[in-house]
Motif scaffolding. Structure first.
Motif, PDB file in Angstrom:
ATOM      1  N   ARG A 289      81.203  36.567  47.196  1.00  0.00           N
ATOM      2  CA  ARG A 289      80.391  35.347  48.694  1.00  0.00           C
ATOM      3  C   ARG A 289      79.036  35.590  48.408  1.00  0.00           C
ATOM      4  N   GLU A 290      77.843  33.962  48.949  1.00  0.00           N
ATOM      5  CA  GLU A 290      76.935  34.532  49.049  1.00  0.00           C
ATOM      6  C   GLU A 290      76.119  35.720  49.870  1.00  0.00           C
ATOM      7  N   ASP A 291      76.967  35.861  50.831  1.00  0.00           N
ATOM      8  CA  ASP A 291      76.212  37.447  51.194  1.00  0.00           C
ATOM      9  C   ASP A 291      77.182  39.072  50.577  1.00  0.00           C
ATOM     10  N   GLY A 292      77.472  38.239  49.727  1.00  0.00           N
ATOM     11  CA  GLY A 292      78.224  39.902  48.393  1.00  0.00           C
ATOM     12  C   GLY A 292      79.182  40.160  48.718  1.00  0.00           C
ATOM     13  N   ARG A 293      80.236  39.695  49.370  1.00  0.00           N
ATOM     14  CA  ARG A 293      81.471  40.059  49.944  1.00  0.00           C
ATOM     15  C   ARG A 293      82.514  39.816  48.635  1.00  0.00           C
ATOM     16  N   ASP A 294      83.233  40.109  48.908  1.00  0.00           N
ATOM     17  CA  ASP A 294      84.737  39.368  48.003  1.00  0.00           C
ATOM     18  C   ASP A 294      85.313  39.256  49.040  1.00  0.00           C
ATOM     19  N   PHE A 295      86.280  37.744  48.103  1.00  0.00           N
ATOM     20  CA  PHE A 295      87.299  36.789  49.034  1.00  0.00           C
ATOM     21  C   PHE A 295      87.834  37.609  49.867  1.00  0.00           C
ATOM     22  N   ASN A 296      88.141  38.427  50.084  1.00  0.00           N
ATOM     23  CA  ASN A 296      89.243  39.144  50.565  1.00  0.00           C
ATOM     24  C   ASN A 296      88.748  40.084  51.855  1.00  0.00           C
ATOM     25  N   GLN A 297      87.348  40.453  51.621  1.00  0.00           N
ATOM     26  CA  GLN A 297      86.636  41.319  52.408  1.00  0.00           C
ATOM     27  C   GLN A 297      86.244  40.191  54.079  1.00  0.00           C
ATOM     28  N   ILE A 298      86.367  41.963  55.027  1.00  0.00           N
ATOM     29  CA  ILE A 298      85.838  41.117  56.282  1.00  0.00           C
ATOM     30  C   ILE A 298      84.099  41.468  56.687  1.00  0.00           C
TER      31      ILE A 298
ATOM     32  N   TYR B 190      79.012  31.111  59.012  1.00  0.00           N
ATOM     33  CA  TYR B 190      79.231  29.502  59.665  1.00  0.00           C
ATOM     34  C   TYR B 190      79.007  28.078  58.402  1.00  0.00           C
ATOM     35  N   LYS B 191      78.402  29.383  57.269  1.00  0.00           N
ATOM     36  CA  LYS B 191      77.992  28.411  56.739  1.00  0.00           C
ATOM     37  C   LYS B 191      79.030  27.957  55.766  1.00  0.00           C
ATOM     38  N   GLU B 192      79.643  29.021  55.480  1.00  0.00           N
ATOM     39  CA  GLU B 192      81.542  28.776  54.757  1.00  0.00           C
ATOM     40  C   GLU B 192      82.137  27.934  55.446  1.00  0.00           C
ATOM     41  N   ASP B 193      82.307  27.737  56.503  1.00  0.00           N
ATOM     42  CA  ASP B 193      83.218  27.109  58.137  1.00  0.00           C
ATOM     43  C   ASP B 193      82.743  25.734  57.192  1.00  0.00           C
ATOM     44  N   SER B 194      81.144  25.810  57.497  1.00  0.00           N
ATOM     45  CA  SER B 194      81.007  24.003  57.529  1.00  0.00           C
ATOM     46  C   SER B 194      81.326  23.381  56.141  1.00  0.00           C
TER      47      SER B 194
ATOM     48  N   VAL C  10      78.157  34.375  73.695  1.00  0.00           N
ATOM     49  CA  VAL C  10      78.211  34.768  72.604  1.00  0.00           C
ATOM     50  C   VAL C  10      76.577  34.791  72.288  1.00  0.00           C
ATOM     51  N   ILE C  11      75.909  35.342  72.185  1.00  0.00           N
ATOM     52  CA  ILE C  11      74.520  36.143  72.013  1.00  0.00           C
ATOM     53  C   ILE C  11      73.884  35.180  70.755  1.00  0.00           C
ATOM     54  N   GLN C  12      74.971  35.549  69.859  1.00  0.00           N
ATOM     55  CA  GLN C  12      74.652  35.285  68.420  1.00  0.00           C
ATOM     56  C   GLN C  12      75.312  34.868  67.065  1.00  0.00           C
ATOM     57  N   ALA C  13      75.291  33.566  66.701  1.00  0.00           N
ATOM     58  CA  ALA C  13      76.659  33.466  66.359  1.00  0.00           C
ATOM     59  C   ALA C  13      77.084  32.790  65.189  1.00  0.00           C
ATOM     60  N   ASP C  14      77.334  33.135  63.813  1.00  0.00           N
ATOM     61  CA  ASP C  14      77.161  32.744  63.152  1.00  0.00           C
ATOM     62  C   ASP C  14      78.875  32.792  61.972  1.00  0.00           C
ATOM     63  N   GLY C  15      79.480  32.309  63.167  1.00  0.00           N
ATOM     64  CA  GLY C  15      81.209  31.867  61.980  1.00  0.00           C
ATOM     65  C   GLY C  15      81.573  32.475  63.109  1.00  0.00           C
ATOM     66  N   GLY C  16      83.291  32.432  63.652  1.00  0.00           N
ATOM     67  CA  GLY C  16      83.853  33.556  63.622  1.00  0.00           C
ATOM     68  C   GLY C  16      84.201  33.879  65.415  1.00  0.00           C
TER      69      GLY C  16
ATOM     70  N   SER D  91      71.614  30.673  71.223  1.00  0.00           N
ATOM     71  CA  SER D  91      72.867  32.161  69.908  1.00  0.00           C
ATOM     72  C   SER D  91      72.844  31.275  68.506  1.00  0.00           C
ATOM     73  N   CYS D  92      72.476  29.569  68.962  1.00  0.00           N
ATOM     74  CA  CYS D  92      72.718  28.982  67.687  1.00  0.00           C
ATOM     75  C   CYS D  92      71.024  28.577  66.930  1.00  0.00           C
ATOM     76  N   GLN D  93      71.510  28.221  65.852  1.00  0.00           N
ATOM     77  CA  GLN D  93      70.246  27.812  65.245  1.00  0.00           C
ATOM     78  C   GLN D  93      69.444  27.177  66.066  1.00  0.00           C
ATOM     79  N   THR D  94      69.355  25.970  66.726  1.00  0.00           N
ATOM     80  CA  THR D  94      69.345  25.261  67.566  1.00  0.00           C
ATOM     81  C   THR D  94      69.792  25.391  68.975  1.00  0.00           C
ATOM     82  N   ARG D  95      68.996  25.114  69.674  1.00  0.00           N
ATOM     83  CA  ARG D  95      68.924  25.789  71.385  1.00  0.00           C
ATOM     84  C   ARG D  95      70.576  24.503  71.434  1.00  0.00           C
TER      85      ARG D  95
END
Length: 236
Positions: free
Chosen positions: A2-11, A173-177, A114-120, A69-73
């Motif tokens: 994946r884009e962040d270097g994880r395997d598909f079954n990795q948290i 977030y990118k994967e979710d979207s 939530v102080i920073q959001a990137d999915g989940g 917490s998101c890319q836009t206020r």
């Protein structure tokens, strides 16, 4: 990969800091990847009207996101259907593993900020809130307000989905979207499901795919529960 270097079954990398807020009876900061949520548990010596005189307690939750917490206020204190849905999910999840009579006639308020959001964010809120809830119960027990820990089981949650034809665990977030299928799963330490929220974002999915997604979610949740067990081994 994946884009962040994880395997598909990795948290994603998980970090939980207990006793994050000095004044709350229970609290933690949970970080899963770039998602960060502050979870607190507060005691109120009251119960909702429908529980008065029953001898049972109550656990409920509130959820919100700070403005950047998101890319836009996000407007401060913004009420939305999404917020209500998530806080009801958190409350239901924690009530599923709480022995209400052992709690006595008092309410535990769970706050998820939530102080920073990137999915989940909802799944991180459930996983972290369990830590805060257990520490809160431990304080009640230490002060003699309850006789035993009113916990029936561990509980955690995680997201899974189908992205670009691949079954993925713990979506950003990118994967979710961009997901074809998006699912949030809440499960106990015994492997019993509390809630399954699954949606076909683009095209319907088959039962065989759903079964594989649930198996993937179960593996991820058990990994999170192992982390909870290690973190709480001094009191549970």
């Amino acid at each position: 990969m994946r884009e962040d270097g994880r395997d598909f079954n990795q948290i994603r990398k998980v970090k939980i800091e207990r006793e994050y807020i000095n004044y709350a009876e229970g609290s933690c900061l949970i970080q899963i990847g770039n998602t960060r949520v502050v979870c607190t548990a507060s005691v109120e010596e009251l119960v909702p009207t429908f529980l008065k005189g029953s001898g049972n307690g109550w656990v409920t939750a509130e959820y919100g996101m700070i403005p950047r917490s998101c890319q836009t206020r996000v407007p401060r204190n913004k009420s939305s259907g999404r917020n209500y849905e998530i806080q009801r999910l958190v409350g239901r999840s924690l009530r599923a593993i709480t022995e209400m009579r052992g709690l006595g006639e008092r309410t535990i308020w769970i706050d998820c900020d939530v102080i920073q959001a990137d999915g989940g964010t909802r799944t991180a809120s459930i996983t972290g809130s369990f830590i805060a809830l257990v520490d809160c119960f431990a304080r009640l027990k230490d002060t003699g307000l309850i006789q035993a820990m009113p916990i029936k089981d561990f509980i955690a949650a995680i997201s899974v989905g189908i992205v670009g034809g691949e079954l993925c665990l713990d979506l950003t977030y990118k994967e979710d979207s961009h997901a074809d299928v998006d699912m949030n799963v809440v499960m106990t330490g015994k492997g019993e499901f509390v809630e399954i929220q699954g949606t076909a974002e683009k095209s319907p999915f088959k039962k065989e795919e759903m079964d594989k997604l649930l198996d993937l979610a179960k593996a991820g949740i058990l990994e999170l529960i192992d982390k909870q067990r290690n973190l709480l081994k001094d009191i549970l």
